[in-house]
Design an enzyme around this catalytic site. Structure first.
Site, PDB file in Angstrom:
ATOM      1  N   TRP A  83     -11.950  -0.522  -7.418  1.00 28.08           N
ATOM      2  CA  TRP A  83     -10.493  -0.496  -7.618  1.00 28.08           C
ATOM      3  C   TRP A  83     -10.138  -0.916  -9.043  1.00 28.08           C
ATOM      4  O   TRP A  83      -9.245  -0.331  -9.676  1.00 28.08           O
ATOM      5  CB  TRP A  83      -9.792  -1.432  -6.648  1.00 28.08           C
ATOM      6  CG  TRP A  83      -9.849  -1.147  -5.177  1.00 28.08           C
ATOM      7  CD1 TRP A  83     -10.017  -2.084  -4.186  1.00 28.08           C
ATOM      8  CD2 TRP A  83      -9.674   0.104  -4.488  1.00 28.08           C
ATOM      9  NE1 TRP A  83      -9.966  -1.488  -2.947  1.00 28.08           N
ATOM     10  CE2 TRP A  83      -9.750  -0.143  -3.092  1.00 28.08           C
ATOM     11  CE3 TRP A  83      -9.451   1.414  -4.929  1.00 28.08           C
ATOM     12  CZ2 TRP A  83      -9.630   0.857  -2.136  1.00 28.08           C
ATOM     13  CZ3 TRP A  83      -9.328   2.418  -3.971  1.00 28.08           C
ATOM     14  CH2 TRP A  83      -9.422   2.151  -2.604  1.00 28.08           C
ATOM     15  N   ASP A 133      -6.996  -4.487  -5.212  1.00 29.35           N
ATOM     16  CA  ASP A 133      -6.619  -3.166  -4.705  1.00 29.35           C
ATOM     17  C   ASP A 133      -5.232  -2.746  -5.202  1.00 29.35           C
ATOM     18  O   ASP A 133      -4.943  -1.550  -5.338  1.00 29.35           O
ATOM     19  CB  ASP A 133      -6.582  -3.150  -3.173  1.00 29.35           C
ATOM     20  CG  ASP A 133      -7.704  -3.917  -2.500  1.00 29.35           C
ATOM     21  OD1 ASP A 133      -8.109  -4.969  -3.028  1.00 29.35           O
ATOM     22  OD2 ASP A 133      -8.145  -3.492  -1.424  1.00 29.35           O
ATOM     23  N   ASP A 166       0.800  -1.224   0.000  1.00 27.82           N
ATOM     24  CA  ASP A 166       0.000   0.000   0.000  1.00 27.82           C
ATOM     25  C   ASP A 166       0.832   1.272   0.000  1.00 27.82           C
ATOM     26  O   ASP A 166       0.278   2.371   0.173  1.00 27.82           O
ATOM     27  CB  ASP A 166      -0.936   0.003   1.212  1.00 27.82           C
ATOM     28  CG  ASP A 166      -2.041  -1.033   1.086  1.00 27.82           C
ATOM     29  OD1 ASP A 166      -2.693  -1.065   0.028  1.00 27.82           O
ATOM     30  OD2 ASP A 166      -2.239  -1.815   2.031  1.00 27.82           O
ATOM     31  N   THR A 203     -11.907 -14.584  -1.941  1.00 30.54           N
ATOM     32  CA  THR A 203     -12.164 -13.257  -1.394  1.00 30.54           C
ATOM     33  C   THR A 203     -11.621 -13.206   0.023  1.00 30.54           C
ATOM     34  O   THR A 203     -11.370 -14.236   0.647  1.00 30.54           O
ATOM     35  CB  THR A 203     -13.668 -12.919  -1.397  1.00 30.54           C
ATOM     36  OG1 THR A 203     -13.822 -11.514  -1.149  1.00 30.54           O
ATOM     37  CG2 THR A 203     -14.427 -13.703  -0.318  1.00 30.54           C
ATOM     38  N   ARG A 263     -16.209  -2.592  -3.532  1.00 27.87           N
ATOM     39  CA  ARG A 263     -15.010  -1.763  -3.619  1.00 27.87           C
ATOM     40  C   ARG A 263     -13.955  -2.403  -4.502  1.00 27.87           C
ATOM     41  O   ARG A 263     -13.170  -1.708  -5.159  1.00 27.87           O
ATOM     42  CB  ARG A 263     -14.456  -1.450  -2.227  1.00 27.87           C
ATOM     43  CG  ARG A 263     -13.440  -0.310  -2.276  1.00 27.87           C
ATOM     44  CD  ARG A 263     -13.161   0.335  -0.918  1.00 27.87           C
ATOM     45  NE  ARG A 263     -12.606  -0.579   0.055  1.00 27.87           N
ATOM     46  CZ  ARG A 263     -13.278  -1.068   1.095  1.00 27.87           C
ATOM     47  NH1 ARG A 263     -14.548  -0.755   1.277  1.00 27.87           N
ATOM     48  NH2 ARG A 263     -12.690  -1.887   1.951  1.00 27.87           N
TER      49      ARG A 263
END
Length: 403
Positions: free
Chosen positions: A254, A178, A118, A238, A250
């Site tokens: 993304w 993500d 991230d 998931t 979401r």
């Protein structure tokens, strides 16, 4: 005049009268300005509240209804500084700049992080927006150091950036959707440094994701784990969605944002086509609510009596605004229209908090990790960030059209 003519005239009169008494829709320019002003008020209240709390950054509201904060190491640490920079761009006051710089400084140590994928979120949203608006060379240095830290998570055998280091008994090399969002950071780093390896890593990761993360209907899996020897998927699952085969809202956002951005950065038609297919899946999904704010998962058991995810809507809106600019086909207007509907909903009292409420976050009703019973129906820092980004993107697009 016969009876039929009288009837037709009466129907026409009723319809005209009904049309005339319909409330006029608020001009989108006023919606944008209202949303940005409300976000500015809340963000300044938040900044002042945490000013003396050294190193703290807003995260969400906890189960007791109190503000929950984090230090720089939490994956969301860059969103509040980034939001402040967008709001400074909207209204460049010395006060807003002071707070944008203050909270950006709190994230600097992220540049050394190698344990998280991230880093792109954390540095590009904060330092990236700061550098874009100020050109401060020290911001560039921080980001390039961070890009090299993130690059340590790239594996040439797999051709992707590793997302997580936990669950090693289940996943060999997990990649979550993500992770597409970090590729913009690599694209910037390549241009800023002249080092083409960052761009090559970004393209390889996007290509790998496009090949293995999507189903036939262009919905995407949350987690794909790759075999570290063959480089091929061995699990598709998931972690935050309702089920392995469900469409976590979401996650779809993304994906849409990531491939739209990659088309902007590379000009590769495959990325544009992929983004358009994802957009079609989202916009035409039978479980998309009338107000265009998705449920936390498109396939969540119990729809419609399940939480929404305003963060997913904000990300989708921001991506769709950009997609409408990049796509030159007749479908472009439909992307912009859908995003405008989402922005109108997010800027309504149903989602936009009143001044001084909601622990000074702008948006209500986001969902972080429903299966983990974490951050359900609460504000989230990234919801506010992408909401403000969407407002700024639409504002700039409308300004450019009027020139």
């Amino acid at each position: 005049m016969n009876k039929l003519s009288h009837s037709v005239l009466w129907i026409v009169t009723v319809l005209v009268t009904a049309c005339n008494i319909q409330p006029k829709q608020e001009p989108i320019e006023e919606v944008i300005d209202r949303g940005l002003k409300a976000s500015t008020e809340q963000a300044l209240l938040m900044a002042k509240e945490l000013e003396t709390q050294n190193g703290r950054l807003p995260k969400t509201i906890n189960k007791e209804g109190k503000l929950e904060t984090s230090d720089y190491s939490w994956w969301c640490s860059g969103f509040f500084p980034g939001e402040l920079w967008y709001l400074y761009e909207y209204n460049p006051t010395p006060e807003m700049k002071k707070y944008a710089e203050m909270y950006t400084d709190r994230v600097e140590e992220v540049k050394h992080i190698t344990y998280s994928h991230d880093v792109g979120f954390m540095l590009y949203c904060s330092y990236g927006n700061g550098y874009r608006l100020t050109g401060k060379p020290e911001y560039k240095d921080v980001m390039l150091t961070g890009a090299n830290s993130l690059a340590t998570r790239y594996d040439e055998r797999v051709g992707a950036i590793r997302s997580w280091d936990f669950n090693k008994k289940i996943w060999q090399f997990p990649v979550i959707i993500d992770n597409m969002m970090n590729l913009e950071f690599f694209s910037w780093a390549s241009k800023a440094s002249g080092d083409d390896r960052f761009r090559k890593m970004a393209i390889s990761h996007a290509d790998k994701t496009m090949l293995h993360h999507f189903r036939d209907d262009y919905s995407c899996y949350h987690v794909v784990s790759y075999d570290t020897i063959t480089g091929m998927p061995h699990k598709k699952q998931t972690h935050q969605g309702a089920a392995d085969e469900s469409a976590w809202a979401r996650g779809q956002a993304w994906a849409l944002y990531g491939f739209t951005m990659m088309y902007r950065e590379t000009g590769k038609p495959d990325y544009l086509n992929h983004a358009k297919h994802i957009a079609s899946f989202i916009m035409n999904h039978p479980n998309m609510p009338v107000d265009k704010i998705p449920y936390w998962d498109f396939d969540a058991p119990g729809i419609p009596n399940v939480p929404r995810d305003a963060s997913a809507a904000a990300i989708m809106a921001s991506a769709l605004i950009e997609l409408s600019q990049l796509d030159k086909s007749t479908e472009a207007k439909s992307y912009l229209d859908f995003a405008e509907q989402q922005i109108r909903s997010l800027t309504s009292p149903d989602y936009l908090a009143a001044k001084g409420t909601n622990c000074n976050f702008a948006l209500m009703h986001s969902t972080g990790h429903f299966p983990g019973k974490s951050e359900v129906d609460v504000p989230l820092s990234y919801a506010d960030y992408y909401y403000v980004e969407a407002l700024m993107r639409l504002r700039n697009q409308l300004k450019n059209k009027s020139l």
